[in-house]
Scaffold this motif. Structure first.
Motif, PDB file in Angstrom:
ATOM      1  N   MET A   1      31.172  39.663  83.531  1.00 54.31           N
ATOM      2  CA  MET A   1      29.914  40.368  83.291  1.00 54.31           C
ATOM      3  C   MET A   1      28.728  39.470  83.573  1.00 54.31           C
ATOM      4  O   MET A   1      28.658  38.350  83.132  1.00 54.31           O
ATOM      5  N   ARG A   2      27.801  39.993  84.296  1.00 57.25           N
ATOM      6  CA  ARG A   2      26.668  39.160  84.673  1.00 57.25           C
ATOM      7  C   ARG A   2      25.345  39.778  84.246  1.00 57.25           C
ATOM      8  O   ARG A   2      24.347  39.642  84.905  1.00 57.25           O
ATOM      9  N   PHE A   3      25.391  40.479  83.111  1.00 52.07           N
ATOM     10  CA  PHE A   3      24.143  41.059  82.607  1.00 52.07           C
ATOM     11  C   PHE A   3      23.448  40.095  81.673  1.00 52.07           C
ATOM     12  O   PHE A   3      24.068  39.253  81.068  1.00 52.07           O
ATOM     13  N   LEU A 184      27.948  47.932  72.432  1.00 49.94           N
ATOM     14  CA  LEU A 184      27.465  49.121  73.139  1.00 49.94           C
ATOM     15  C   LEU A 184      26.842  48.745  74.481  1.00 49.94           C
ATOM     16  O   LEU A 184      27.106  49.373  75.502  1.00 49.94           O
ATOM     17  N   ARG A 186      27.431  46.231  76.322  1.00 51.39           N
ATOM     18  CA  ARG A 186      28.420  45.726  77.279  1.00 51.39           C
ATOM     19  C   ARG A 186      29.314  46.822  77.792  1.00 51.39           C
ATOM     20  O   ARG A 186      29.976  46.672  78.808  1.00 51.39           O
ATOM     21  N   SER A 187      29.382  47.923  77.046  1.00 48.03           N
ATOM     22  CA  SER A 187      30.328  48.997  77.386  1.00 48.03           C
ATOM     23  C   SER A 187      29.832  49.774  78.592  1.00 48.03           C
ATOM     24  O   SER A 187      28.734  49.566  79.094  1.00 48.03           O
ATOM     25  N   ARG A 188      30.657  50.711  79.034  1.00 45.00           N
ATOM     26  CA  ARG A 188      30.263  51.567  80.156  1.00 45.00           C
ATOM     27  C   ARG A 188      28.993  52.336  79.822  1.00 45.00           C
ATOM     28  O   ARG A 188      28.134  52.523  80.688  1.00 45.00           O
ATOM     29  N   PHE A 189      28.880  52.768  78.558  1.00 46.56           N
ATOM     30  CA  PHE A 189      27.685  53.506  78.159  1.00 46.56           C
ATOM     31  C   PHE A 189      26.445  52.626  78.340  1.00 46.56           C
ATOM     32  O   PHE A 189      25.452  53.034  78.946  1.00 46.56           O
ATOM     33  N   CYS A 191      26.069  49.966  80.217  1.00 45.93           N
ATOM     34  CA  CYS A 191      25.802  49.659  81.623  1.00 45.93           C
ATOM     35  C   CYS A 191      25.164  50.854  82.324  1.00 45.93           C
ATOM     36  O   CYS A 191      24.305  50.684  83.195  1.00 45.93           O
ATOM     37  N   ALA A 192      25.579  52.059  81.935  1.00 48.71           N
ATOM     38  CA  ALA A 192      24.956  53.250  82.512  1.00 48.71           C
ATOM     39  C   ALA A 192      23.486  53.316  82.087  1.00 48.71           C
ATOM     40  O   ALA A 192      22.609  53.648  82.896  1.00 48.71           O
ATOM     41  N   ALA A 194      21.584  50.765  81.405  1.00 45.39           N
ATOM     42  CA  ALA A 194      20.891  49.746  82.190  1.00 45.39           C
ATOM     43  C   ALA A 194      20.614  50.257  83.598  1.00 45.39           C
ATOM     44  O   ALA A 194      19.536  50.030  84.160  1.00 45.39           O
ATOM     45  N   GLY A 195      21.583  50.966  84.167  1.00 46.60           N
ATOM     46  CA  GLY A 195      21.392  51.545  85.492  1.00 46.60           C
ATOM     47  C   GLY A 195      20.254  52.555  85.498  1.00 46.60           C
ATOM     48  O   GLY A 195      19.438  52.588  86.419  1.00 46.60           O
TER      49      GLY A 195
ATOM     50  N   PHE B  92      20.267  48.721  92.859  1.00 43.63           N
ATOM     51  CA  PHE B  92      19.845  48.080  91.612  1.00 43.63           C
ATOM     52  C   PHE B  92      19.579  46.609  91.930  1.00 43.63           C
ATOM     53  O   PHE B  92      20.514  45.802  91.905  1.00 43.63           O
ATOM     54  N   PHE B  95      20.875  43.566  89.748  1.00 44.51           N
ATOM     55  CA  PHE B  95      22.303  43.469  89.445  1.00 44.51           C
ATOM     56  C   PHE B  95      23.010  42.790  90.613  1.00 44.51           C
ATOM     57  O   PHE B  95      22.506  42.757  91.726  1.00 44.51           O
ATOM     58  N   LEU B 103      29.036  50.136  89.089  1.00 48.17           N
ATOM     59  CA  LEU B 103      28.295  51.141  88.341  1.00 48.17           C
ATOM     60  C   LEU B 103      28.375  52.496  89.041  1.00 48.17           C
ATOM     61  O   LEU B 103      28.555  53.531  88.397  1.00 48.17           O
ATOM     62  N   GLN B 106      31.724  53.858  88.426  1.00 48.24           N
ATOM     63  CA  GLN B 106      31.891  54.258  87.025  1.00 48.24           C
ATOM     64  C   GLN B 106      31.579  55.745  86.820  1.00 48.24           C
ATOM     65  O   GLN B 106      32.053  56.369  85.875  1.00 48.24           O
ATOM     66  N   PRO B 112      31.725  57.281  78.098  1.00 44.88           N
ATOM     67  CA  PRO B 112      30.671  56.547  77.400  1.00 44.88           C
ATOM     68  C   PRO B 112      31.040  56.204  75.959  1.00 44.88           C
ATOM     69  O   PRO B 112      30.452  55.315  75.367  1.00 44.88           O
ATOM     70  N   LEU B 115      33.476  52.247  73.394  1.00 47.90           N
ATOM     71  CA  LEU B 115      32.532  51.138  73.205  1.00 47.90           C
ATOM     72  C   LEU B 115      33.236  49.795  73.114  1.00 47.90           C
ATOM     73  O   LEU B 115      32.620  48.755  73.302  1.00 47.90           O
ATOM     74  N   GLN B 117      35.569  48.537  74.982  1.00 46.39           N
ATOM     75  CA  GLN B 117      35.876  47.869  76.248  1.00 46.39           C
ATOM     76  C   GLN B 117      34.593  47.528  77.002  1.00 46.39           C
ATOM     77  O   GLN B 117      33.734  48.389  77.205  1.00 46.39           O
ATOM     78  N   ALA B 119      32.309  47.014  80.110  1.00 41.44           N
ATOM     79  CA  ALA B 119      32.332  47.745  81.376  1.00 41.44           C
ATOM     80  C   ALA B 119      32.914  46.895  82.492  1.00 41.44           C
ATOM     81  O   ALA B 119      33.623  47.381  83.367  1.00 41.44           O
TER      82      ALA B 119
END
Lengths: 339, 249
Positions: A1-3, A184, A186-189, A191-192, A194-195, B92, B95, B103, B106, B112, B115, B117, B119
């Protein structure tokens, strides 16, 4: 992860946790009480950071959810009896979430400056409902006379009337909210989100229902603000309309910005910095009779801080690193280095 | 006849008094590269925006696999297999290259609520991103920041992000714009490779490229379809020559 979020300095978080856990043995009761108040504000600021830094939504009405939860706790607790802590907590948080759902569904149709203005408008609406009607005792507010209690099979693990117990109850909730938001983001949610903050058009084109994502974040942020609002009501046993005022929304936004938006720990640092600055400038022991003009000093300091530290207090480390890199590059291209 | 994946019928879109797209119909078939050419302002990008649902309020009917998707929002069309790239690079920038693609991938595996795991550990989107980067020729650049890459590489990333969502229909808005000669050859090879199981709409100004890879060419002028035929027929069409190819050929 590079956020940026994921590079969250765990060391800082652990150090802060240990320091906060040790504080009651090192500080005066006044300091413990003040720190409790700051930790409540830190939870509040963390909830807003999910919107501002995490999703790119600058809400200028975040106090509404804090205040709605505080009022829900004060109004729905039984008058002459201790309320059940988990029940009252859940009701307060859900009330804040419900208001955030209604407001979010409408305001998320706007963006940019309009979003800021409409969130403010909805918060002011809630403010005037509590200020000008008899729902919550008008401008005098209402009292929560008896602190809620947690009873497990007749056993009470702690007593919120005890300042020390309340301190640790708040600290545990602060740590829980921090860990929850770390996971939260770091999760897919996360990251979405952040996108969406960076490029919502692209997210929609890729197949993300961005409105639903933003609404989920908005309601979640409202509920976390509700956690802070509940703690506030339970701590002092008193709520008034000022909790929902735009001053309060501005203060929490300032905490996020001062600490450094885009970093979770920034919200915590911001809450401590703003409250401690306010305490220091209002202290007659330090500033003598000038202390009554504390708002002037606080304002000037904030203007300076924002001008000099655009990335906030927690951004200083990043800025120093970037400055060093630039200097090294400049030195190399000028042939000034020894190597 | 090859299978029609996307069918647009009588699409019109107006902005105020301006008719940007005027009664355009086209079919995209699996195994075909369908080129869409026309001068700037002919309505090509607007048509793509209508097809993907990015622009609402258009007249006409859009069908994917025979199903009417005209009322579907953009994200639903995208998940159903409608992928697009943008004329102006739309990535982006802060990133990494990998995260840009991950992304996008995804979107097909959103979950969503999960939580626990991180991403970055999502194998489904990570794998799809890696495949898309390999296809687009960006292997080895995974950890670079997208915003500081060269323009041509950002164009490659634009395509990689589109591929990462595993679309069946590709709507590519000037993918070759700003690419060098070598990158152009590579991109055309990629498109020809994808042709077998995708339907591709290629908006492009590079006529050599268009005539080399496409099996169908549609010419738009002032929002209307002027002609739609095989490349040789288009090249020989006097109306097209006058309106677009400059009559010189």
């Amino acid at each position: 992860m590079r956020f940026r979020f994921a590079r969250l300095p765990m060391a800082f978080a652990l150090f802060a946790l240990v320091a906060l856990a040790a504080l009651p043995w090192l500080a005066t009761p006044y300091m413990v009480d003040l720190t409790t108040k700051i930790m409540i504000m830190a939870i509040f600021a963390l909830s807003l950071e999910l919107l501002v830094g995490g999703t790119g939504l600058v809400s200028f009405g975040h106090a509404a959810y804090f205040g709605v939860a505080a009022y829900a706790a004060a109004l729905l607790a039984p008058k002459y009896d201790a309320a059940s802590l988990p029940l009252l907590f859940a009701i307060a948080v859900l009330a804040a979430g419900a208001y955030a759902l209604v407001v979010g569904a409408l305001v998320l149709r706007t963006r940019g400056i309009y979003f800021i203005m409409v969130t403010l408008a909805f918060a002011q609406m809630a403010y005037y409902i509590f200020h000008d009607t008899k729902v919550g005792g008008g401008s005098d507010g209402v009292y929560l006379n008896i602190k809620p209690e947690l009873t497990i099979l007749g056993w009470k693990p702690f007593n919120l009337d005890n300042g020390l117990h309340f301190y640790f109850f708040t600290l545990v909730l602060l740590a829980a909210v921090f860990v929850f938001l770390t996971l939260l983001l770091r999760s897919r949610f996360g990251c979405a989100l952040a996108g969406i903050r960076v490029n919502e058009t692209r997210m929609r084109a890729a197949g993300f229902p961005t409105y639903s994502y933003k609404l989920a974040a908005f309601v979640l942020a409202g509920m976390l603000a509700g956690v802070a609002g509940f703690l506030f009501a339970a701590k002092d046993g008193f709520v008034n309309p000022e909790l929902l005022s735009w001053h309060q929304s501005g203060a929490v936004l300032l905490m996020v910005i001062l600490g450094g938006a885009g970093r979770l720990h920034g919200a915590v640092v911001g809450a401590f910095a703003l409250t401690l600055l306010q305490e220091a400038f209002a202290s007659e022991a330090i500033f003598g009779s000038f202390a009554k003009h504390w708002q002037l000093l606080l304002g000037a300091t904030i203007i300076l801080a924002v001008a000099l530290l655009p990335e906030g207090l927690t951004g200083v480390a990043d800025e120093i690193r970037a400055w060093r890199l630039r200097r090294r590059d400049a030195g190399q291209s000028a042939g000034a280095t020894d190597a | 006849m090859r299978e029609v994946l996307l069918r647009a019928t009588a699409i019109s879109k107006t902005f105020g008094g301006l008719i940007a797209v005027d009664n355009v119909s086209l079919e995209l078939r699996r195994g075909e590269i369908h080129a869409l050419i026309g001068t700037n302002g002919a309505g090509k990008s607007t048509l793509i925006n209508v097809l993907t649902g990015e622009l609402r309020g258009a007249n006409g009917r859009v069908e994917l696999d025979g199903q009417d998707i005209s009322a579907w929002p953009q994200h639903r069309r995208a998940r159903a297999g409608l992928g697009r790239s943008y004329q102006r690079t739309n990535i982006f920038p802060g990133f990494t290259v990998f995260e840009n693609c991950r992304l996008a991938a995804q979107a097909g595996h959103q979950r969503p609520w999960s939580l626990a795991q991180a991403a970055g550990r999502c194998a489904v989107s990570g794998g799809a991103a890696q495949r898309a980067l390999r296809l687009a020729g960006l292997e080895g650049h995974e950890h670079r920041l997208a915003g500081i890459m060269a323009h041509g590489q950002q164009r490659q990333l634009e395509i990689a992000m589109c591929l990462a969502t595993a679309p069946r229909v590709l709507l590519l808005d000037e993918p070759l714009a700003g690419m060098g000669a070598e990158e152009t050859v590579r991109m055309l090879e990629l498109l020809q490779g994808l042709q077998a199981d995708h339907a591709i709409l290629l908006v492009e100004h590079d006529m050599d490229a268009v005539f080399r890879v496409s099996s169908q060419v549609t010419v738009m002028v002032d929002g209307k379809v002027l002609a739609s035929a095989a490349p040789e027929a288009i090249r020989a069409n006097p109306a097209v020559q006058q309106a677009y190819l400059g009559g010189a050929q």
